[in-house]
Design an enzyme around this catalytic site. Structure first.
Site, PDB file in Angstrom:
ATOM      1  CG  HIS A 205      -0.397  -0.044   2.505  1.00 37.51           C
ATOM      2  ND1 HIS A 205       0.308   1.002   3.034  1.00 37.51           N
ATOM      3  CD2 HIS A 205      -0.362  -1.023   3.442  1.00 37.51           C
ATOM      4  CE1 HIS A 205       0.738   0.688   4.242  1.00 37.51           C
ATOM      5  NE2 HIS A 205       0.350  -0.545   4.514  1.00 37.51           N
TER       6      HIS A 205
ATOM      7  CG  HIS B 106       4.107  -1.448   2.262  1.00 38.47           C
ATOM      8  ND1 HIS B 106       2.892  -2.050   2.028  1.00 38.47           N
ATOM      9  CD2 HIS B 106       4.429  -1.740   3.553  1.00 38.47           C
ATOM     10  CE1 HIS B 106       2.498  -2.679   3.119  1.00 38.47           C
ATOM     11  NE2 HIS B 106       3.406  -2.502   4.060  1.00 38.47           N
TER      12      HIS B 106
ATOM     13  CB  CYS C 215      -0.007  -8.581  21.682  1.00 43.69           C
ATOM     14  SG  CYS C 215      -0.974  -8.115  20.222  1.00 43.69           S
TER      15      CYS C 215
ATOM     16  CB  CYS D 255       2.667  -7.273  18.733  1.00 37.17           C
ATOM     17  SG  CYS D 255       1.623  -5.837  18.797  1.00 37.17           S
TER      18      CYS D 255
ATOM     19  CB  CYS E  36      -2.153  -4.791  22.135  1.00 36.58           C
ATOM     20  SG  CYS E  36      -1.163  -4.340  20.710  1.00 36.58           S
TER      21      CYS E  36
ATOM     22  CG  HIS F  65      -2.799  -5.624  17.129  1.00 41.83           C
ATOM     23  ND1 HIS F  65      -1.463  -5.526  17.397  1.00 41.83           N
ATOM     24  CD2 HIS F  65      -2.921  -6.010  15.846  1.00 41.83           C
ATOM     25  CE1 HIS F  65      -0.784  -5.859  16.315  1.00 41.83           C
ATOM     26  NE2 HIS F  65      -1.642  -6.151  15.361  1.00 41.83           N
TER      27      HIS F  65
ATOM     28  CE  LYS G  35      -1.143   3.229  12.864  1.00 42.91           C
ATOM     29  NZ  LYS G  35      -0.807   2.558  14.069  1.00 42.91           N
TER      30      LYS G  35
ATOM     31  CE  LYS H 277      -0.309  -4.152   6.281  1.00 46.75           C
ATOM     32  NZ  LYS H 277       0.751  -4.703   7.076  1.00 46.75           N
TER      33      LYS H 277
HETATM   34  N1  MSP Z   1       8.138  -6.855   8.628  1.00 42.51           N
HETATM   35  C1  MSP Z   1       8.261  -5.733   9.462  1.00 42.51           C
HETATM   36  C2  MSP Z   1       9.579  -5.027   9.203  1.00 42.51           C
HETATM   37  C3  MSP Z   1      10.791  -5.865   9.368  1.00 42.51           C
HETATM   38  S1  MSP Z   1      12.243  -5.005   8.965  1.00 42.51           S
HETATM   39  C4  MSP Z   1      13.504  -5.936   9.499  1.00 42.51           C
HETATM   40  C5  MSP Z   1       7.128  -4.753   9.198  1.00 42.51           C
HETATM   41  N2  MSP Z   1       6.495  -4.870   8.034  1.00 42.51           N
HETATM   42  S2  MSP Z   1       5.282  -3.927   7.534  1.00 42.51           S
HETATM   43  O1  MSP Z   1       4.797  -4.507   6.310  1.00 42.51           O
HETATM   44  O2  MSP Z   1       4.330  -3.733   8.566  1.00 42.51           O
HETATM   45  O3  MSP Z   1       5.953  -2.581   7.151  1.00 42.51           O
HETATM   46  C6  MSP Z   1       6.086  -1.516   8.056  1.00 42.51           C
HETATM   47  C7  MSP Z   1       6.735  -0.381   7.309  1.00 42.51           C
HETATM   48  O4  MSP Z   1       5.927  -0.038   6.149  1.00 42.51           O
HETATM   49  C8  MSP Z   1       6.829   0.920   8.058  1.00 42.51           C
HETATM   50  O5  MSP Z   1       7.936   0.975   8.931  1.00 42.51           O
HETATM   51  C9  MSP Z   1       6.963   1.890   6.904  1.00 42.51           C
HETATM   52  O6  MSP Z   1       8.216   1.779   6.325  1.00 42.51           O
HETATM   53  C10 MSP Z   1       5.937   1.353   5.941  1.00 42.51           C
HETATM   54  N3  MSP Z   1       4.608   1.864   6.253  1.00 42.51           N
HETATM   55  C11 MSP Z   1       3.494   1.130   6.499  1.00 42.51           C
HETATM   56  N4  MSP Z   1       2.439   1.963   6.693  1.00 42.51           N
HETATM   57  C12 MSP Z   1       2.842   3.247   6.582  1.00 42.51           C
HETATM   58  C13 MSP Z   1       2.186   4.498   6.590  1.00 42.51           C
HETATM   59  N5  MSP Z   1       0.895   4.625   6.782  1.00 42.51           N
HETATM   60  N6  MSP Z   1       2.924   5.600   6.362  1.00 42.51           N
HETATM   61  C14 MSP Z   1       4.259   5.530   6.114  1.00 42.51           C
HETATM   62  N7  MSP Z   1       4.909   4.362   6.087  1.00 42.51           N
HETATM   63  C15 MSP Z   1       4.261   3.217   6.405  1.00 42.51           C
HETATM   64  O7  MSP Z   1       6.894  -3.911  10.053  1.00 42.51           O
END
Ligand code: MSP
Length: 666
Positions: free
Chosen positions: A38, A41, A146, A149, A163, A166, A315, A318
């Protein structure tokens, strides 16, 4: 064109770039494969891409890693929901991420998956090292856990017993598990952060970690019994357990470089720049450095932390279901437009709001109006006056400072560098766009169309056009990290040849001035950025409807703007020296307003229903002085006067006391 092709899949090494021993390793988090990619990412990955492209522009040897995180409870649950095995499911979702990146012109050198056998071996290696050094121990533990998490919580971390991420109540569980002696490294970590002030940046996140470290750290539970979870990496010293998903995931950063003996590891590890959002600073700012320390591995250089994108104020996540799909946005608006918007709109480190209105506004004003216009305006003049061939500048004439743009370009490059070196990507773009503003004003003040009428001023005209072409060359180079396709397109049109083996100019190659070669044939161009026509602009009815809504309901505010947006508006105090009615236009008055310039300006104002001409002569008004001139009822208008609107009456805005005409309003 896929402009990242020349760098993807190999180390971006180029013999023409002097590396000065400078190597940099950029990483994104590896994303969970429990949902499709999304906007969030896409933002992190584009940010790291911009940083990596800029780093290559600076002549640094650069390696860029991204990938997917595929083990753990979350993934098993998501696979079960789709009636798929974890393997089939992770292959599918990981491919969605992998295939998205070329579409967004991401120039990653590698894409790692935590289910790769090579990665698994290195996680085993790291666990063994730490186990053998005595920092992993076995113990019975009762705690609150949790499942969302996938970790134990301490009571004080919960919000109303739930949590914080969540909103669910963690479960009490009692288990024998393996623990990493993280607490042992607490003092060392505090010292490390204090001695390296920008280890975690920006500062607000460094402070967040330091304040967390004020409380005693607990040891980290790094195993899960196989009775509960099998989708993970088996502990090398106990086959009844798999390792905790974060221990596995963080290790990707060294496994992708071939730790411990790989060439990439020895070359790049010491220049590591991790990029993450604020949601995962704890694993990156606490678990990871202490794990590295315990394993006797050098600590990474910087943790760069950005804020969150919110969608319509809430915020984005998903679970809320308002995820914005980067593929859809790119298809609708274009990849460079999307990249520009994300980088320009978010101040690195702070949160930002994503709305479709905001992206459309940026495309129409910054890209189509500012950059697109100046580009086609200059090329059209080059065509009209010099048959599309870059003219030769006259350096004697250029000694007249007002005809030079070189100093402004040098300042812009400096500001750009300073901003980019500091992760202030939005400021880097502001510097370039300020320069674009300078170019537009240069055209207005040098009036090439007037100069063109005089055969004796041919050299002056050539100098004006030459300087503008040089400036476009500078702009095309500076936008490369954020908009590689547009940079490439502009350079092709301008007849600039990329250096052997790469598609960009290094930052040091942008100067000196005078690189444009006289006689080079330059195409006339179609628009770089088509304007986005919105419903509001399409239908007059709708536009009026909005206006009504705003008039009748003053509580409805226009979308938020930044101080930089506001600073673009040049407000001046002017004295009305004459006013008259306009035939057949019962709402309009034709004003002559003294703004302290050579000539008074003619401004057409829609105030005739509230003011008679004789009422306002001699009055001072506030004028938007840099508004593009327009023609209203056949009369040219060079600015706009401001008035408050209340109960169908207009009240002119003015200064409290008589001031010098042309005074700024700030
Ligand atoms: N798998 C772990 C990360 C492991 S790294 C060794 C994880 N994955 S995640 O799919 O949840 O990705 C989190 C990351 O996605 C955030 O730290 C950020 O880089 C990005 N983002 C997810 N949602 C976001 C927003 N709404 N806004 C900005 N970045 C965001 O955590």
């Amino acid at each position: 064109m896929n402009s990242s092709e020349s760098v993807r899949g190999k180390v971006s090494k180029n013999s023409q770039i002097s590396t000065n021993g400078n190597t940099v390793f950029f990483t994104t988090p590896i994303y969970y494969v429990n949902a499709k990619p999304h906007l969030g990412h896409a933002y992190t990955t584009i940010t790291v891409d911009v940083a990596a492209r800029y780093s290559r522009m600076c002549g640094r040897e650069t390696y860029f890693l991204t990938g997917t995180d595929e083990h753990g409870d979350k993934i098993v649950e998501a696979a079960e929901r789709q009636n798929k095995s974890p393997k089939v499911y992770t292959d599918e979702i990981s491919a969605l991420f992998k295939n998205l990146w070329p579409k967004l012109n991401i120039s990653n050198n590698d894409f790692i998956r935590t289910t790769n056998p090579a990665h698994i071996k290195i996680v085993e290696n790291l666990l063994t090292r730490i186990y053998e050094s005595g920092d992993i121990y076995f113990s019975e533990y009762e705690g609150i856990y949790c499942f969302g998490c996938e970790r134990f919580y301490q009571e004080r971390e919960l919000v109303d017993g739930k949590c914080p991420d969540h909103g669910t109540e963690p479960k009490k569980i009692k288990e024998a598990n393996y623990f990493f002696s993280m607490s042992k490294y607490q003092d060392w970590l505090i010292d490390h952060i204090k001695q390296n002030p920008d280890f975690i940046r920006p500062e607000r996140y460094r402070n967040e970690i330091l304040s967390f470290l004020k409380e005693p750290l607990e040891d980290l539970c790094i195993s899960r019994p196989k009775s509960r979870l099998t989708w993970g990496i088996t502990l090398p010293f106990d086959s009844n357990y798999v390792t905790y998903v974060w221990f596995d995931a963080l290790t990707n950063y060294i496994s992708a470089l071939g730790f411990p003996d790989g060439e990439l590891f020895s070359k790049f590890w010491s220049g590591t720049q991790h990029f993450v959002a604020k949601d995962i600073i704890k694993p990156h700012g606490i678990y990871w450095p202490t794990m590295l320390k315990a394993a006797g591995i050098e600590i990474y250089q910087h943790l760069n932390v950005h804020g969150f994108w919110n969608v319509s104020g809430s915020k984005m996540s998903k679970s809320v279901g308002n995820v914005t799909d980067p593929v859809a946005v790119t298809d609708a608006y274009g990849v460079d437009q999307f990249r520009y918007f994300l980088m320009r709109e978010m101040v690195f480190g702070l949160d930002a709001n994503f709305t479709e209105d905001a992206i459309v506004h940026r495309i129409n004003s910054d890209l189509a109006n500012d950059l697109g216009n100046v580009f086609s305006r200059v090329l059209a003049m080059n065509h009209r006056y010099f048959n599309g061939e870059i003219p030769a500048t006259d350096t004697e004439i250029e000694k007249n400072k007002s005809l030079s743009l070189k100093e402004s370009a040098v300042d812009t490059i400096e500001l750009f560098k300073r901003a980019m070196d500091n992760n202030e990507f939005h400021k880097g773009l502001i510097a370039v766009w300020d320069f674009i503003g300078v170019l537009n004003r240069y055209v207005d003040s040098t009036v090439p169309w007037v100069v063109a009428k005089d055969e004796n001023r041919r050299n002056e005209l050539a100098t004006i056009i030459y300087n503008l072409m040089e400036s476009l060359r500078v702009v095309s180079s500076l936008i490369y990290p954020v908009m590689p396709e547009t940079s490439f397109k502009m350079q092709q049109i301008l007849g600039i040849k990329p250096s052997e083996g790469r598609e960009f100019k290094t930052i040091n190659e942008i100067m000196p001035w005078y690189q444009s070669v006289a006689g080079t044939k330059v195409e006339k161009t179609s628009a770089l950025f088509p304007r986005v026509e919105t419903d509001k602009q399409d239908s007059k009815g709708k536009q009026d409807c909005n206006k009504d809504e705003q008039n009748s309901n003053p509580a409805v505010l226009k979308p938020e703007i930044t101080i930089e947006d506001f600073a673009k508006i040049d407000l001046r105090v002017g004295t009305v020296i004459s006013a008259e009615k306009i035939k057949k236009a019962d709402k309009l008055l034709k004003l002559k307003v003294d703004l302290g310039e050579k000539e008074p300006r003619q401004i057409i104002a829609g105030i005739a229903k509230s003011y008679a001409p004789e009422d306002i002569v001699g009055k001072q008004v506030i004028v938007v002085a840099n508004l593009k001139s327009a023609v209203l009822m056949g009369e040219s208008s060079q600015g706009m006067v401001l008035a408050a609107s209340s109960e169908n009456q207009l009240f002119l805005a003015t200064a409290q006391a008589l001031v010098v005409p042309g005074s700024k309003v700030k």
